[in-house]
Scaffold this active site. Structure first.
Site, PDB file in Angstrom:
ATOM      1  N   ARG A  53       0.833  -1.208   0.000  1.00  0.00           N
ATOM      2  CA  ARG A  53       0.000   0.000   0.000  1.00  0.00           C
ATOM      3  C   ARG A  53       0.867   1.257   0.000  1.00  0.00           C
ATOM      4  O   ARG A  53       0.377   2.360  -0.206  1.00  0.00           O
ATOM      5  CB  ARG A  53      -1.007   0.012   1.156  1.00  0.00           C
ATOM      6  CG  ARG A  53      -2.011   1.120   1.011  1.00  0.00           C
ATOM      7  CD  ARG A  53      -3.313   1.021   1.843  1.00  0.00           C
ATOM      8  NE  ARG A  53      -3.264   0.225   3.022  1.00  0.00           N
ATOM      9  CZ  ARG A  53      -2.657   0.598   4.165  1.00  0.00           C
ATOM     10  NH1 ARG A  53      -2.054   1.770   4.243  1.00  0.00           N
ATOM     11  NH2 ARG A  53      -2.670  -0.202   5.205  1.00  0.00           N
ATOM     12  N   TYR A 105     -11.880  19.811 -15.168  1.00  0.00           N
ATOM     13  CA  TYR A 105     -12.399  18.454 -15.317  1.00  0.00           C
ATOM     14  C   TYR A 105     -13.611  18.262 -14.391  1.00  0.00           C
ATOM     15  O   TYR A 105     -13.553  18.547 -13.205  1.00  0.00           O
ATOM     16  CB  TYR A 105     -11.304  17.435 -15.007  1.00  0.00           C
ATOM     17  CG  TYR A 105     -11.787  16.027 -15.090  1.00  0.00           C
ATOM     18  CD1 TYR A 105     -12.131  15.465 -16.320  1.00  0.00           C
ATOM     19  CD2 TYR A 105     -11.963  15.253 -13.959  1.00  0.00           C
ATOM     20  CE1 TYR A 105     -12.616  14.177 -16.404  1.00  0.00           C
ATOM     21  CE2 TYR A 105     -12.448  13.961 -14.032  1.00  0.00           C
ATOM     22  CZ  TYR A 105     -12.764  13.437 -15.260  1.00  0.00           C
ATOM     23  OH  TYR A 105     -13.252  12.163 -15.338  1.00  0.00           O
ATOM     24  N   ASP A 178      -2.834  20.498 -14.234  1.00  0.00           N
ATOM     25  CA  ASP A 178      -3.364  19.279 -14.853  1.00  0.00           C
ATOM     26  C   ASP A 178      -3.012  19.365 -16.335  1.00  0.00           C
ATOM     27  O   ASP A 178      -3.588  20.137 -17.088  1.00  0.00           O
ATOM     28  CB  ASP A 178      -4.890  19.207 -14.645  1.00  0.00           C
ATOM     29  CG  ASP A 178      -5.515  17.956 -15.277  1.00  0.00           C
ATOM     30  OD1 ASP A 178      -4.876  17.321 -16.143  1.00  0.00           O
ATOM     31  OD2 ASP A 178      -6.670  17.631 -14.922  1.00  0.00           O
ATOM     32  N   LYS A 203      -5.482   8.564 -19.863  1.00  0.00           N
ATOM     33  CA  LYS A 203      -5.660   9.164 -21.184  1.00  0.00           C
ATOM     34  C   LYS A 203      -4.409   8.937 -22.039  1.00  0.00           C
ATOM     35  O   LYS A 203      -4.102   7.819 -22.368  1.00  0.00           O
ATOM     36  CB  LYS A 203      -6.015  10.643 -21.026  1.00  0.00           C
ATOM     37  CG  LYS A 203      -7.068  10.917 -19.932  1.00  0.00           C
ATOM     38  CD  LYS A 203      -8.434  10.334 -20.253  1.00  0.00           C
ATOM     39  CE  LYS A 203      -9.413  10.370 -19.085  1.00  0.00           C
ATOM     40  NZ  LYS A 203      -9.589  11.647 -18.422  1.00  0.00           N
TER      41      LYS A 203
HETATM   42  C1  PLP Z   1      -9.985  12.164 -17.214  1.00  0.00           C
HETATM   43  C2  PLP Z   1      -9.431  13.389 -16.631  1.00  0.00           C
HETATM   44  C3  PLP Z   1      -9.195  13.483 -15.252  1.00  0.00           C
HETATM   45  C4  PLP Z   1      -9.538  12.371 -14.287  1.00  0.00           C
HETATM   46  O1  PLP Z   1      -8.772  11.235 -14.505  1.00  0.00           O
HETATM   47  P1  PLP Z   1      -9.299   9.730 -14.206  1.00  0.00           P
HETATM   48  O2  PLP Z   1      -8.132   8.908 -14.598  1.00  0.00           O
HETATM   49  O3  PLP Z   1     -10.529   9.506 -15.027  1.00  0.00           O
HETATM   50  O4  PLP Z   1      -9.600   9.664 -12.742  1.00  0.00           O
HETATM   51  C5  PLP Z   1      -8.626  14.653 -14.768  1.00  0.00           C
HETATM   52  N1  PLP Z   1      -8.332  15.678 -15.593  1.00  0.00           N
HETATM   53  C6  PLP Z   1      -8.559  15.622 -16.918  1.00  0.00           C
HETATM   54  C7  PLP Z   1      -8.224  16.807 -17.772  1.00  0.00           C
HETATM   55  C8  PLP Z   1      -9.126  14.481 -17.480  1.00  0.00           C
HETATM   56  O5  PLP Z   1      -9.380  14.442 -18.800  1.00  0.00           O
END
Ligand code: PLP
Length: 380
Positions: A53, A105, A178, A203
């Site tokens: 963990r 997001y 992000d 992604k």
């Molecule tokens: C998909 C996404 C997230 C969240 O990520 P997950 O892997 O789905 O938890 C955060 N920021 C952006 C810009 C995203 O496209």
């Protein structure tokens, strides 16, 4: 790492930093599913590892590679992009003031308005693309964190990382970005002054729509970073070893996939810009896009594989259009090898600020001509 010290990022990615498994000579790392690790007769941990963990051998390479690509001091992989993002906010204290973007997001916005606010964070939403508005909202000595997302999901708003970094630092705050849409192929936020970079590795980093994962990279290993790592191990938002292994495999082709997706997205955006059946094409690579100048300064080699189309006829017009698509898949998520389209307002519901006619398009690796022809026939 067995590569020379400074290689190009695509070389580092393709060879996963030149790893070979010492026991077999394999280029592919073994998967380590163990949850626990032995102690010697003196009760010392044999390998320094205790329990999975906290971390796992399968994190070492993806974390080292992401650090290399982002130019950071350390990285941590998480069970999702959301758990990576929320670890940053959770490492702050109740009462801390944070500035976050209006266009952010969707699920993170929900968590900030709900859980984080209930817990006691002072969450303030601003137009992060307008540096003057951020300057007016930031509270020197009180604001702890500025959170940016660029290009932003789903309107592709671009914010100026360098300008936000100097604003944040001038007020005694840190800047986290992000960078999911930009990827380290096109933007390296730390080199522009940011302190933390976050990815939904679900992604582009993984890139094949088969892993949920997240990552954080820090400019320096400091108290905040220790607190973030503690959030991961205490809350248990750890990535599985197989998912970490898949993520590393996906990242090996990052520098082939993303430039191809960006080229394709640019030609699709240019092709449909001004189309009579569309209200607008939102893409940072278009000279007419409001964020184009900033994007051109802070993005290298392309503007990313995401664009949004605003259809004529509001939500019904948008839904009619995507109902006729045959190659683009109607599904959520992005950054995979297959092209996806989503009507965001339907997903986000009544509280959504997303224009009802907006369709978010994630450009995959299909032939651009097929993608263009499919949109043509669906609009026509
Ligand atoms: C998909 C996404 C997230 C969240 O990520 P997950 O892997 O789905 O938890 C955060 N920021 C952006 C810009 C995203 O496209």
């Amino acid at each position: 790492m067995s590569l020379p010290d400074r290689v190009h990022p695509s070389t580092a990615a393709a060879q996963a930093l030149g790893f070979t498994d010492p026991s077999t000579g394999a280029f592919v790392p073994p998967i380590q599913p163990a949850t626990t690790y032995e102690r010697d007769p003196d009760n010392r941990l044999v390998s320094g590892r205790l329990y999975s963990r906290a971390d796992n051998p399968n994190y070492d390479q993806p974390e080292a590679l992401i650090s290399y690509l982002e130019g950071g001091a350390a990285s941590a992989v998480f069970s999702s992009g959301m758990s990576a993002a929320t670890a940053v906010f959770s490492a702050l204290r109740p009462g801390d003031h944070v500035l976050v973007p209006h266009v952010i997001y969707w699920a993170l916005r929900g968590w900030l308005r709900g859980w984080a606010t209930t817990w006691g964070l002072q969450v303030e939403f601003v137009d992060m693309a307008d540096t003057a508005k951020v300057a007016a909202a930031i509270r020197p000595g009180v604001t702890r964190l500025v959170w940016a997302e660029t290009p932003a999901n789903p309107t592709l708003d671009v914010c100026d990382i360098a300008a936000l970094a100097s604003l944040a630092h001038g007020a005694g705050a840190i800047l986290a970005v992000d960078s999911t849409f930009a990827t380290p192929v096109h933007t390296r936020p730390l080199s522009l002054g940011a302190d933390l970079v976050m990815h939904s590795a679900t992604k582009y980093l993984n890139g094949h729509s088969d892993v949920i994962a997240g990552s954080l990279t820090t400019r320096s290993v400091n108290e905040l970073w220790a607190a973030i790592k503690l959030v991961r191990s205490q809350s248990g938002t750890v990535l599985g070893p197989f998912e970490a292994w898949l993520l590393l495999r996906g990242m090996r082709t990052l520098f082939v996939r993303v430039p191809a997706q960006s080229r394709s997205a640019l030609s699709i955006a240019e092709h449909f810009s001004g189309h009579s059946a569309l209200e607008a094409v939102l893409y940072p690579g278009l000279a007419s896009f409001p964020g184009h100048a900033v994007a051109s300064r802070q993005m290298q080699g392309g503007y990313g594989g995401m664009l949004s189309l605003r259809a004529k006829g509001g939500a019904p017009g948008a839904l009619r259009f995507i109902g006729k698509l045959r190659i683009w898949k109607r599904a959520t998520s992005l950054g995979g090898v297959e092209s996806l389209v989503e009507h965001r307002a339907s997903v986000e519901g009544a509280q959504s600020a997303t224009p009802p006619d907006l369709l978010r398009m994630s450009v995959g690796l299909e032939d651009t001509r097929d993608l263009v022809a499919d949109i043509e026939q669906a609009l026509g």
